[in-house]
Design an enzyme around this catalytic site. Structure first.
Site, PDB file in Angstrom:
ATOM      1  N   LYS A   1      -5.942  10.357  -1.067  1.00 11.49           N
ATOM      2  CA  LYS A   1      -4.948  11.080  -0.274  1.00 11.49           C
ATOM      3  C   LYS A   1      -4.039  11.924  -1.185  1.00 11.49           C
ATOM      4  O   LYS A   1      -4.526  12.824  -1.833  1.00 11.49           O
ATOM      5  CB  LYS A   1      -4.178  10.074   0.590  1.00 11.49           C
ATOM      6  CG  LYS A   1      -5.086   9.107   1.359  1.00 11.49           C
ATOM      7  CD  LYS A   1      -5.894   9.842   2.396  1.00 11.49           C
ATOM      8  CE  LYS A   1      -6.857   9.041   3.233  1.00 11.49           C
ATOM      9  NZ  LYS A   1      -7.415   7.804   2.834  1.00 11.49           N
TER      10      LYS A   1
ATOM     11  N   ASP B   1       0.876  -1.175   0.000  1.00 11.76           N
ATOM     12  CA  ASP B   1       0.000   0.000   0.000  1.00 11.76           C
ATOM     13  C   ASP B   1       0.914   1.227   0.000  1.00 11.76           C
ATOM     14  O   ASP B   1       1.562   1.540   0.996  1.00 11.76           O
ATOM     15  CB  ASP B   1      -0.895  -0.021   1.254  1.00 11.76           C
ATOM     16  CG  ASP B   1      -1.869   1.162   1.299  1.00 11.76           C
ATOM     17  OD1 ASP B   1      -1.545   2.215   0.726  1.00 11.76           O
ATOM     18  OD2 ASP B   1      -2.933   1.035   1.936  1.00 11.76           O
TER      19      ASP B   1
HETATM   20  C1  LIG Z   1      -2.918   3.755   4.011  1.00 10.25           C
HETATM   21  C2  LIG Z   1      -4.349   3.719   3.606  1.00 10.25           C
HETATM   22  N1  LIG Z   1      -4.772   2.759   2.761  1.00 10.25           N
HETATM   23  C3  LIG Z   1      -6.070   2.688   2.369  1.00 10.25           C
HETATM   24  C4  LIG Z   1      -7.010   3.578   2.824  1.00 10.25           C
HETATM   25  C5  LIG Z   1      -8.444   3.456   2.378  1.00 10.25           C
HETATM   26  O1  LIG Z   1      -8.701   4.357   1.344  1.00 10.25           O
HETATM   27  P1  LIG Z   1     -10.148   5.018   1.042  1.00 10.25           P
HETATM   28  O2  LIG Z   1     -10.528   5.798   2.235  1.00 10.25           O
HETATM   29  O3  LIG Z   1      -9.887   5.820  -0.189  1.00 10.25           O
HETATM   30  O4  LIG Z   1     -11.081   3.885   0.781  1.00 10.25           O
HETATM   31  C6  LIG Z   1      -6.612   4.598   3.689  1.00 10.25           C
HETATM   32  C7  LIG Z   1      -7.603   5.578   4.186  1.00 10.25           C
HETATM   33  O5  LIG Z   1      -7.345   6.359   5.093  1.00 10.25           O
HETATM   34  C8  LIG Z   1      -5.250   4.672   4.094  1.00 10.25           C
HETATM   35  O6  LIG Z   1      -4.811   5.617   4.942  1.00 10.25           O
END
Ligand SMILES: Cc1ncc(COP(=O)(O)O)c(C=O)c1O
Length: 398
Positions: A196, A171
């Site tokens: 983000k 990720d």
């Molecule tokens: C590191 C990380 N991965 C995935 C996500 C999930 O993404 P989304 O809120 O766009 O579904 C977040 C959300 O805060 C995150 O901080």
């Protein structure tokens, strides 16, 4: 090939219209006309493919050095797609400090559907090796953890994964391809919450997946098309536009982070600062080797007698909000907000105390951000000294 910053702006180039428009059009069409019944058409139905979405998908694949990119309606939908390529009976090693929503998806959804998981501290390479069993198919982690900003080496994890013939899934939300390209370091799949840094303006929810091989790309495409959690053309356009300014935004966010850290180092109220750019730690050593920058996320610990809630409530420029990575600065208390779903014992075990403050540093003038932090610290001192005075008066009255 052009430089990375040029690729951010120009992506694939636009050549599919007759107008000379410098940006890809937003194709708001759910269906596409066949010239004739036996025609072989590139576009037929927008769940299966949309030219605006495809532009973004190719843009992120280019930036991450992958073969294919896929855009989803959220980061969670993207992460779901990455896990959905596995079958019941498969086992996955996961980082123990991954995003809470990802943990929930694993624990309350995939686990119930027969996929087994083992959570480990991915900084501990021996623990990662130990967690691998014959059924293991992948190692999934975040190279920079939230909210303590611990750094895991993608190179080392990918090496272990290759030795055991399992996939590495990263990720890359916190670093983005501007600061780290996990596929170049040996990973097989990269996922993003494009909500983000890639989107960068807190105005869109989006997710991306990039695969190293076409074979993995086919598997993700199957999930994308079969389940249908695709990104809308309007949202794809917002992320495309966000990506164009990624480098300038992240440069400023990092610059501001360093300025804030210099300020925090001189505040008595602060006992510890977490940021991978601070020299001397093992986190910094890994980040300095594998990343081209340290990002705009930092956290710090306030002394026990400092009222953390009052401190964040009194900030004006830093908005009290979860999420991160946008142009505006945000503040939150992970213990009470982003990580509140974890039981208190787990929070404390992970080092997430009620005194921990997390900042997502934006692109404002650093002086204004520091003034904001200063005024909040000062008003805490004022209220502290007036409550002491009050106590003294009360004591004298007794
Ligand atoms: C590191 C990380 N991965 C995935 C996500 C999930 O993404 P989304 O809120 O766009 O579904 C977040 C959300 O805060 C995150 O901080």
């Amino acid at each position: 090939m052009t430089e990375f910053n040029t690729r951010l702006v120009h992506g694939q180039g636009v050549n599919d219209n007759q107008t000379g428009a410098v940006n890809v059009p937003v194709y708001n069409s759910s269906t596409y006309q066949y010239p004739a019944i036996d025609s072989q058409v590139r576009w037929d139905y927008a769940r299966s493919g949309n030219p605006t979405r495809e532009y973004l998908e190719k843009q992120i694949a280019l930036l991450e050095n992958g073969t294919q990119g896929f855009a989803f309606a959220s980061g969670m939908a993207a992460i779901h797609a990455a896990f959905a390529i596995f079958k019941p009976g498969d086992h996955i090693v996961i980082g123990e400090q991954i995003y809470g929503g990802t943990y929930r998806l694993i624990e309350q959804y995939f686990n119930e559907r027969g996929i087994e998981f083992t959570a480990v501290d991915t900084q501990d390479l021996a623990a990662v090796k130990h967690a691998i069993i014959p059924a293991t198919k992948a190692i999934y982690f975040e190279p920079i953890t939230n909210p303590l900003l611990h750094v895991t080496s993608v190179t080392q994890i990918a090496k272990i994964a290759k030795q055991h013939n399992v996939l590495t899934i990263v990720d890359n939300t916190f670093l983005t391809p501007y600061l780290q390209r996990p596929l170049d370091l040996g990973a097989d799949i990269v996922v993003h919450s494009a909500t983000k840094y890639l989107g960068g303006h807190s105005d869109v929810i989006a997710g991306l997946v990039v695969t190293k091989t076409e074979e993995l790309g086919k598997k993700i495409y199957f999930i994308q098309n079969a389940l249908g959690g695709v990104l809308s053309p309007e949202s794809a356009n917002l992320v495309r536009r966000g990506i164009q300014t990624l480098a300038v935004r992240m440069d400023r966010q990092q610059e501001n982070s360093f300025a804030i850290i210099d300020f925090l180092k001189n505040r008595d109220e602060v006992t510890e600062i977490n940021y991978p750019g601070i020299k001397g730690s093992s986190d910094n050593q890994i980040a300095a080797t594998e990343c081209s920058g340290f990002g705009g996320m930092l956290s710090f610990e306030l002394k026990q007698d400092v009222d953390a809630t009052a401190f964040v409530n009194q900030l004006h420029l830093f908005k009290l909000a979860v999420s991160l990575g946008a142009v505006e600065s945000l503040v939150e208390l992970p213990y009470q907000m982003s990580h509140a779903e974890l039981p208190p014992v787990e929070r404390l075990k992970a080092g997430i105390t009620p005194q921990l403050v997390r900042l997502s540093v934006g692109i404002e003038a650093a002086t204004d951000l520091i003034s904001d932090l200063t005024q909040s610290f000062e008003s805490l001192q004022l209220s502290q000294s007036s409550s002491n005075k009050f106590k003294r008066i009360k004591r004298r009255a007794i």
